[in-house]
Motif scaffolding. Structure first.
Motif, PDB file in Angstrom:
ATOM      1  N   THR A  60      12.610 -56.772 -20.424  1.00  0.00           N
ATOM      2  CA  THR A  60      12.729 -56.867 -21.245  1.00  0.00           C
ATOM      3  C   THR A  60      12.412 -57.688 -22.722  1.00  0.00           C
ATOM      4  OG1 THR A  60      14.699 -58.361 -20.119  1.00  0.00           O
ATOM      5  CG2 THR A  60      15.438 -56.029 -19.755  1.00  0.00           C
ATOM      6  N   TYR A  61      11.297 -58.173 -21.701  1.00  0.00           N
ATOM      7  CA  TYR A  61      10.513 -59.549 -22.485  1.00  0.00           C
ATOM      8  C   TYR A  61       9.825 -59.179 -23.613  1.00  0.00           C
ATOM      9  CZ  TYR A  61      13.242 -63.287 -20.863  1.00  0.00           C
ATOM     10  OH  TYR A  61      13.864 -63.995 -20.329  1.00  0.00           O
ATOM     11  N   ARG A  62       9.175 -57.067 -22.805  1.00  0.00           N
ATOM     12  CA  ARG A  62       8.610 -56.824 -23.798  1.00  0.00           C
ATOM     13  C   ARG A  62       7.983 -56.830 -25.376  1.00  0.00           C
ATOM     14  NH1 ARG A  62       8.408 -52.636 -20.367  1.00  0.00           N
ATOM     15  NH2 ARG A  62       6.716 -53.618 -18.941  1.00  0.00           N
ATOM     16  N   GLU A  63       8.458 -56.393 -25.729  1.00  0.00           N
ATOM     17  CA  GLU A  63       9.229 -56.778 -27.016  1.00  0.00           C
ATOM     18  C   GLU A  63       8.697 -57.565 -27.753  1.00  0.00           C
ATOM     19  OE1 GLU A  63      12.291 -55.176 -26.022  1.00  0.00           O
ATOM     20  OE2 GLU A  63      11.492 -53.414 -26.097  1.00  0.00           O
ATOM     21  N   GLN A  64       8.745 -58.732 -26.930  1.00  0.00           N
ATOM     22  CA  GLN A  64       9.057 -60.420 -27.363  1.00  0.00           C
ATOM     23  C   GLN A  64       7.208 -60.555 -26.808  1.00  0.00           C
ATOM     24  OE1 GLN A  64      11.484 -62.358 -25.767  1.00  0.00           O
ATOM     25  NE2 GLN A  64      13.498 -61.355 -26.016  1.00  0.00           N
ATOM     26  N   ILE A  65       6.452 -59.673 -26.458  1.00  0.00           N
ATOM     27  CA  ILE A  65       5.581 -60.121 -26.431  1.00  0.00           C
ATOM     28  C   ILE A  65       4.768 -61.101 -27.430  1.00  0.00           C
ATOM     29  CG2 ILE A  65       3.036 -60.080 -24.880  1.00  0.00           C
ATOM     30  CD1 ILE A  65       4.259 -57.880 -23.464  1.00  0.00           C
ATOM     31  N   PRO A  66       4.274 -60.699 -28.269  1.00  0.00           N
ATOM     32  CA  PRO A  66       3.773 -61.220 -29.857  1.00  0.00           C
ATOM     33  C   PRO A  66       4.358 -62.528 -30.021  1.00  0.00           C
ATOM     34  CG  PRO A  66       4.116 -59.526 -30.004  1.00  0.00           C
ATOM     35  CD  PRO A  66       5.061 -59.109 -28.549  1.00  0.00           C
ATOM     36  N   ALA A  67       5.828 -62.278 -30.101  1.00  0.00           N
ATOM     37  CA  ALA A  67       6.286 -63.852 -30.458  1.00  0.00           C
ATOM     38  C   ALA A  67       6.599 -64.785 -29.212  1.00  0.00           C
ATOM     39  CB  ALA A  67       7.816 -63.555 -30.610  1.00  0.00           C
ATOM     40  N   ILE A  68       6.357 -64.770 -27.799  1.00  0.00           N
ATOM     41  CA  ILE A  68       6.182 -65.290 -27.046  1.00  0.00           C
ATOM     42  C   ILE A  68       4.519 -65.798 -27.258  1.00  0.00           C
ATOM     43  CG2 ILE A  68       5.779 -65.091 -24.471  1.00  0.00           C
ATOM     44  CD1 ILE A  68       7.865 -63.537 -23.551  1.00  0.00           C
ATOM     45  N   LYS A  69       3.784 -64.959 -27.173  1.00  0.00           N
ATOM     46  CA  LYS A  69       2.641 -65.595 -27.874  1.00  0.00           C
ATOM     47  C   LYS A  69       2.246 -66.763 -28.317  1.00  0.00           C
ATOM     48  CE  LYS A  69      -2.350 -63.976 -28.701  1.00  0.00           C
ATOM     49  NZ  LYS A  69      -2.847 -62.949 -29.496  1.00  0.00           N
ATOM     50  N   GLN A  70       2.489 -66.056 -29.150  1.00  0.00           N
ATOM     51  CA  GLN A  70       2.585 -67.379 -30.664  1.00  0.00           C
ATOM     52  C   GLN A  70       3.332 -68.677 -30.725  1.00  0.00           C
ATOM     53  OE1 GLN A  70       1.155 -67.208 -33.353  1.00  0.00           O
ATOM     54  NE2 GLN A  70       0.047 -65.240 -32.916  1.00  0.00           N
ATOM     55  N   GLN A  71       4.446 -68.080 -29.746  1.00  0.00           N
ATOM     56  CA  GLN A  71       5.136 -69.620 -29.362  1.00  0.00           C
ATOM     57  C   GLN A  71       4.182 -70.251 -28.360  1.00  0.00           C
ATOM     58  OE1 GLN A  71       8.909 -69.604 -27.702  1.00  0.00           O
ATOM     59  NE2 GLN A  71       9.189 -71.562 -27.600  1.00  0.00           N
ATOM     60  N   ILE A  72       3.610 -69.343 -27.138  1.00  0.00           N
ATOM     61  CA  ILE A  72       2.831 -70.423 -26.421  1.00  0.00           C
ATOM     62  C   ILE A  72       1.612 -71.461 -27.061  1.00  0.00           C
ATOM     63  CG2 ILE A  72       1.212 -71.027 -24.490  1.00  0.00           C
ATOM     64  CD1 ILE A  72       2.744 -68.375 -23.172  1.00  0.00           C
ATOM     65  N   LYS A  73       0.770 -70.260 -27.978  1.00  0.00           N
ATOM     66  CA  LYS A  73      -0.495 -71.292 -28.474  1.00  0.00           C
ATOM     67  C   LYS A  73       0.114 -72.472 -29.430  1.00  0.00           C
ATOM     68  CE  LYS A  73      -4.038 -69.591 -31.339  1.00  0.00           C
ATOM     69  NZ  LYS A  73      -5.470 -68.353 -31.369  1.00  0.00           N
ATOM     70  N   HIS A  74       1.112 -71.999 -30.621  1.00  0.00           N
ATOM     71  CA  HIS A  74       1.683 -73.404 -31.304  1.00  0.00           C
ATOM     72  C   HIS A  74       2.257 -74.632 -30.559  1.00  0.00           C
ATOM     73  CE1 HIS A  74       3.267 -75.573 -34.856  1.00  0.00           C
ATOM     74  NE2 HIS A  74       4.421 -75.161 -34.205  1.00  0.00           N
ATOM     75  N   GLU A  75       2.708 -74.178 -29.017  1.00  0.00           N
ATOM     76  CA  GLU A  75       2.920 -75.852 -28.864  1.00  0.00           C
ATOM     77  C   GLU A  75       2.327 -76.290 -27.825  1.00  0.00           C
ATOM     78  OE1 GLU A  75       6.786 -75.740 -26.869  1.00  0.00           O
ATOM     79  OE2 GLU A  75       7.786 -74.114 -28.124  1.00  0.00           O
ATOM     80  N   THR A  76       1.355 -75.358 -27.130  1.00  0.00           N
ATOM     81  CA  THR A  76       0.117 -75.672 -26.450  1.00  0.00           C
ATOM     82  C   THR A  76      -1.180 -75.921 -26.866  1.00  0.00           C
ATOM     83  OG1 THR A  76      -0.156 -73.639 -24.988  1.00  0.00           O
ATOM     84  CG2 THR A  76       1.421 -74.982 -24.320  1.00  0.00           C
ATOM     85  N   GLY A  77      -1.590 -74.768 -27.447  1.00  0.00           N
ATOM     86  CA  GLY A  77      -2.874 -75.037 -28.285  1.00  0.00           C
ATOM     87  C   GLY A  77      -3.892 -74.158 -27.588  1.00  0.00           C
ATOM     88  N   LEU A  78      -3.482 -73.636 -26.539  1.00  0.00           N
ATOM     89  CA  LEU A  78      -4.461 -72.978 -25.854  1.00  0.00           C
ATOM     90  C   LEU A  78      -4.847 -72.081 -25.731  1.00  0.00           C
ATOM     91  CD1 LEU A  78      -3.183 -74.277 -22.283  1.00  0.00           C
ATOM     92  CD2 LEU A  78      -5.130 -75.132 -23.163  1.00  0.00           C
ATOM     93  N   THR A  79      -5.550 -71.205 -25.706  1.00  0.00           N
ATOM     94  CA  THR A  79      -5.799 -69.551 -25.934  1.00  0.00           C
ATOM     95  C   THR A  79      -5.000 -68.704 -25.452  1.00  0.00           C
ATOM     96  OG1 THR A  79      -9.138 -69.800 -26.226  1.00  0.00           O
ATOM     97  CG2 THR A  79      -7.621 -67.940 -25.613  1.00  0.00           C
ATOM     98  N   VAL A  80      -4.264 -67.538 -26.237  1.00  0.00           N
ATOM     99  CA  VAL A  80      -3.109 -66.884 -24.964  1.00  0.00           C
ATOM    100  C   VAL A  80      -3.566 -65.438 -25.054  1.00  0.00           C
ATOM    101  CG1 VAL A  80      -1.630 -65.985 -24.731  1.00  0.00           C
ATOM    102  CG2 VAL A  80      -1.450 -68.502 -25.576  1.00  0.00           C
ATOM    103  N   THR A  81      -4.086 -64.373 -23.901  1.00  0.00           N
ATOM    104  CA  THR A  81      -4.512 -63.588 -24.223  1.00  0.00           C
ATOM    105  C   THR A  81      -3.662 -62.566 -23.464  1.00  0.00           C
ATOM    106  OG1 THR A  81      -5.916 -63.659 -22.391  1.00  0.00           O
ATOM    107  CG2 THR A  81      -7.404 -63.367 -24.519  1.00  0.00           C
ATOM    108  N   ILE A  82      -3.416 -61.300 -24.245  1.00  0.00           N
ATOM    109  CA  ILE A  82      -2.744 -60.297 -23.748  1.00  0.00           C
ATOM    110  C   ILE A  82      -3.641 -59.248 -22.722  1.00  0.00           C
ATOM    111  CG2 ILE A  82      -0.979 -58.619 -24.473  1.00  0.00           C
ATOM    112  CD1 ILE A  82       0.068 -60.596 -26.348  1.00  0.00           C
ATOM    113  N   LYS A  83      -2.985 -58.511 -21.746  1.00  0.00           N
ATOM    114  CA  LYS A  83      -3.724 -57.731 -21.077  1.00  0.00           C
ATOM    115  C   LYS A  83      -2.948 -56.111 -20.691  1.00  0.00           C
ATOM    116  CE  LYS A  83      -7.755 -59.107 -20.502  1.00  0.00           C
ATOM    117  NZ  LYS A  83      -9.246 -59.145 -20.907  1.00  0.00           N
TER     118      LYS A  83
END
Length: 83
Positions: A60-83
């Motif tokens: 059910t989180y599938r549609e939220q993947i881009p938002a999850i990626k941005q949130q993780i990147k913003h709050e941690t500063g780490l590189t986030v990749t999607i496969k």
């Protein structure tokens, strides 16, 4: 606290700033199982990559993947990749 906030807290606990070490987060959408895995990966230059699963989310989180990626990147500063 939402599920994504808990994942970010886990990432912050695992992230240790060490010299010559590369850190990243990988989000894997498993099509056949319908699940989404989030891995914390790190490696020292010249050594093998260490990967640790930190979350397994429902499809059910599938549609939220881009938002999850941005949130993780913003709050941690780490590189986030999607496969």
């Amino acid at each position: 606290m939402s599920r994504i906030d808990a994942v970010i807290e886990d990432i912050k606990k695992l992230f240790k700033k060490q010299p010559n070490t590369i850190y990243k987060v990988r989000i894997v959408d498993e099509v056949y199982s319908g699940m989404i895995n989030i891995f914390f990966e790190y490696y020292k230059i010249g050594y093998a990559t260490t990967s640790q699963q930190i979350a397994r989310l429902e499809g059910t989180y599938r549609e939220q993947i881009p938002a999850i990626k941005q949130q993780i990147k913003h709050e941690t500063g780490l590189t986030v990749t999607i496969k």
